[in-house]
Design an enzyme around this catalytic site. Structure first.
Site, PDB file in Angstrom:
ATOM      1  N   ASP A  60       0.860  -1.184   0.000  1.00 41.05           N
ATOM      2  CA  ASP A  60       0.000   0.000   0.000  1.00 41.05           C
ATOM      3  C   ASP A  60       0.899   1.239   0.000  1.00 41.05           C
ATOM      4  O   ASP A  60       2.058   1.183   0.430  1.00 41.05           O
ATOM      5  CB  ASP A  60      -0.903  -0.011   1.248  1.00 41.05           C
ATOM      6  N   HIS A  61       0.351   2.332  -0.487  1.00 39.58           N
ATOM      7  CA  HIS A  61       1.056   3.610  -0.418  1.00 39.58           C
ATOM      8  C   HIS A  61       0.734   4.304   0.908  1.00 39.58           C
ATOM      9  O   HIS A  61      -0.428   4.338   1.319  1.00 39.58           O
ATOM     10  CB  HIS A  61       0.648   4.514  -1.579  1.00 39.58           C
ATOM     11  N   PHE A 101      -4.824   4.576   0.304  1.00 38.53           N
ATOM     12  CA  PHE A 101      -5.940   3.722  -0.150  1.00 38.53           C
ATOM     13  C   PHE A 101      -5.628   2.950  -1.432  1.00 38.53           C
ATOM     14  O   PHE A 101      -6.455   2.849  -2.313  1.00 38.53           O
ATOM     15  CB  PHE A 101      -7.227   4.551  -0.315  1.00 38.53           C
ATOM     16  N   HIS A 102      -4.413   2.396  -1.505  1.00 39.31           N
ATOM     17  CA  HIS A 102      -3.994   1.661  -2.698  1.00 39.31           C
ATOM     18  C   HIS A 102      -3.541   0.241  -2.377  1.00 39.31           C
ATOM     19  O   HIS A 102      -2.466  -0.181  -2.824  1.00 39.31           O
ATOM     20  CB  HIS A 102      -2.856   2.407  -3.408  1.00 39.31           C
ATOM     21  N   PRO A 103      -4.309  -0.556  -1.630  1.00 39.93           N
ATOM     22  CA  PRO A 103      -3.862  -1.915  -1.331  1.00 39.93           C
ATOM     23  C   PRO A 103      -3.866  -2.796  -2.576  1.00 39.93           C
ATOM     24  O   PRO A 103      -4.812  -2.797  -3.351  1.00 39.93           O
ATOM     25  CB  PRO A 103      -4.882  -2.408  -0.301  1.00 39.93           C
TER      26      PRO A 103
END
Length: 538
Positions: free
Chosen positions: A293-294, A473-475
């Site tokens: 994630d980021h 919010f980039h899983p």
């Protein structure tokens, strides 16, 4: 019991693409299952409505992670779309494909057909860029990508000048020849409304007799005959249902729910599943692993000149811009939260950008718990500069807590668990400050609100990041694509290792997180997956 050629689980960023493409010829029957409901919701379609859906359980899974050691034991909130369109219906709409080298890295990890030249045609096929088609951009796809420059706040120009003062090039198109530089973001929008994949791909296909869409349909298990997937069991409005797939089951439920459904169906780490009393269908240790994630950090500033705070905080400002949006689909309510930004290198010796920048001419220093008040910013002029390292090396995992398909999984992000990631978070903070100290922005700043002048050394900055940094919010990566069944979940054709008639096609298959927002590459995966499936069907 219903029977279809293909069953797609999850009407999200990739699932909606699959539903459209697999049913387009009329030769194949398709069932699309979505755990959430309709996307016909004003707060979904209005871009700034992102703030309303962020904590709305009716359209959002609203996941919570486990306490994370790298963030001082903090729990992170992970919104995920539980609605037609999935997270493309509740995200901030920024359209970023990633860097060409991201996909070359995928190919080098044992995934032929996933290099940049292989995936570029699918990015182009998906989109209609409002600037027109060229060597990199598409001009006649279902997904409309909009340039927002005419409605951007004037402070964006000062941010871009600050970037140029730091010797960062101005980039007119982050999805063009190169990603590097500072510029303004494009959004997935058309005519002032959000362009989710539900709007882009499913709505035009709803009249097809060979496409069935079931909402409020929570998949509970994949059924098998030996090693072949035969269908999906699901719960809909309290009733148990089962659908049979003559050809294939395709999981497109996202980086949280796709590995969850695999584990619930006996596919995953054998020891974990045995402990849950779940019969082992296939021992695949990689299911739920490789979570990436980021992580981002924001720096907030009080401004000498008016910002969006001055337009949106007063009641009369809300009323005026609300009326303007209703009448013209223009103004700040037609935009996402991130207006400008960039991709830059934060230290010498790097071959490509390692940091994504965000500039938002608005600030929120006192957001109440459980609220994202995009229409109620601070009562003073303010703005924020944010940054996120693009390719973190920390790896987390997720796993089911029990055999109950309605119990949320345990998510362990494992943020900041490598020296590389800790150093890059420090660099994210420092580049944010460097931009604020550039003449174009420094002249506009009264003071730094957060974190403030008490945070200066590397140790102080890292401590602040542990206390304040949050997910972007980039899983991705929890059903990683690769050739080794001991650690990977699907092969380069997205087939689950060791099983037949079962694929995964969503952000969970990313071998590594792409450099930037992940919605556009998730849509690309849907486009490419559809071609792979149809080619194998003959």
């Amino acid at each position: 019991m219903a029977e279809f050629d293909y069953i797609v689980v999850g009407a999200g960023s990739a699932g909606c693409v699959l539903a459209n493409r697999l049913s387009a010829s009329g030769r194949h029957s398709v069932l699309l299952l979505e755990a959430g409901g309709s996307d016909l919701n004003f707060w979904i379609w209005m871009p700034i409505g992102y703030g309303k859906t962020f904590y709305r359980r009716s359209v959002n899974w609203m996941y919570q992670t486990e306490p994370d050691p790298g963030l001082n034991g903090r729990v992170s909130y992970w919104p995920r779309g539980k609605v037609m369109g999935g997270s493309s219906s509740i995200n901030a709409m920024v359209y970023i494909r990633g860097q060409a080298q991201d996909f070359e890295d995928w190919k080098a990890m044992g995934n032929p057909g996933w290099g940049w030249d292989d995936v570029l045609p699918y990015f182009k096929r998906a989109e209609t860029n409002d600037r027109g088609a060229d060597a990199w951009r598409g001009g006649d796809g279902p997904l409309h990508v909009a340039t927002m420059d005419r409605d951007l706040h004037p402070l964006c120009a000062d941010f871009l000048t600050a970037g140029e003062e730091l010797q960062y090039p101005r980039n007119p198109d982050f999805n063009g020849a190169t990603q590097e530089g500072v510029g303004t973001y494009q959004n997935t929008a058309r005519d002032g409304f959000r362009m989710s994949t539900a709007r882009a791909y499913v709505r035009p296909a709803r009249g097809r007799g060979n496409l069935s869409v079931e909402t409020r349909a929570h998949a509970t298990a994949i059924t098998f005959d030996g090693d072949r997937a035969t269908g999906v069991s699901y719960s809909q409005r309290g009733q148990a249902h089962h659908a049979t797939a003559r050809a294939e089951v395709i999981l497109a439920a996202g980086a949280i729910n796709s590995p969850q459904l695999l584990q619930l169906s006996g596919i995953g780490p054998g020891e974990l599943l045995g402990g849950m009393g779940i019969g082992l269908r296939r021992d695949l240790p990689g299911v739920g692993r490789n979570l990436q994630d980021h992580l981002g950090i924001d720096y907030l500033y009080r401004s000498r000149v008016p910002t969006l705070n001055d337009q949106l905080h007063p009641w009369y400002g809300k009323a005026w811009h609300g009326l303007r949006y209703v009448l013209t689909r223009r103004g700040p309510l037609s935009l996402g939260v991130n207006q400008a930004g960039g991709f830059v290198r934060t230290r010498p010796g790097l071959e490509r950008p390692n940091m994504q920048l965000f500039f938002s001419p608005v600030s929120y220093t006192k957001a109440p718990p459980g609220k994202r008040p995009l229409m109620n910013p601070d009562p003073f002029s303010g703005f924020l500069i944010g940054a996120q390292p693009t390719r973190p090396t920390s790896r987390g995992h997720l796993q089911i807590r029990s055999a109950d398909p309605f119990e949320p999984v345990a998510i362990h992000p494992n943020y900041l668990s490598t020296d590389h990631d800790r150093q890059e978070m420090i660099e994210a903070a420092r580049v944010s400050r460097q931009l604020a100290e550039a003449p174009a922005l420094a002249r506009l700043i009264v003071d730094e609100i957060l974190p403030g002048p008490a945070v200066m050394t590397d140790d102080e900055i890292l401590a602040d990041c542990r206390a304040r940094a949050s997910t972007v919010f980039h899983p991705v990566g929890t059903c990683r694509m690769g050739p080794d069944a001991r650690s990977d979940v699907v092969d380069a054709r997205l087939r689950v290792h060791g099983l037949r008639g079962l694929r995964v096609a969503d952000a969970s298959i990313f071998p590594t997180v792409t450099s930037g927002n992940t919605n556009a590459p998730a849509i690309m995966v849907g486009e490419k997956a559809a071609d792979l499936i149809l080619a194998d069907a003959g």
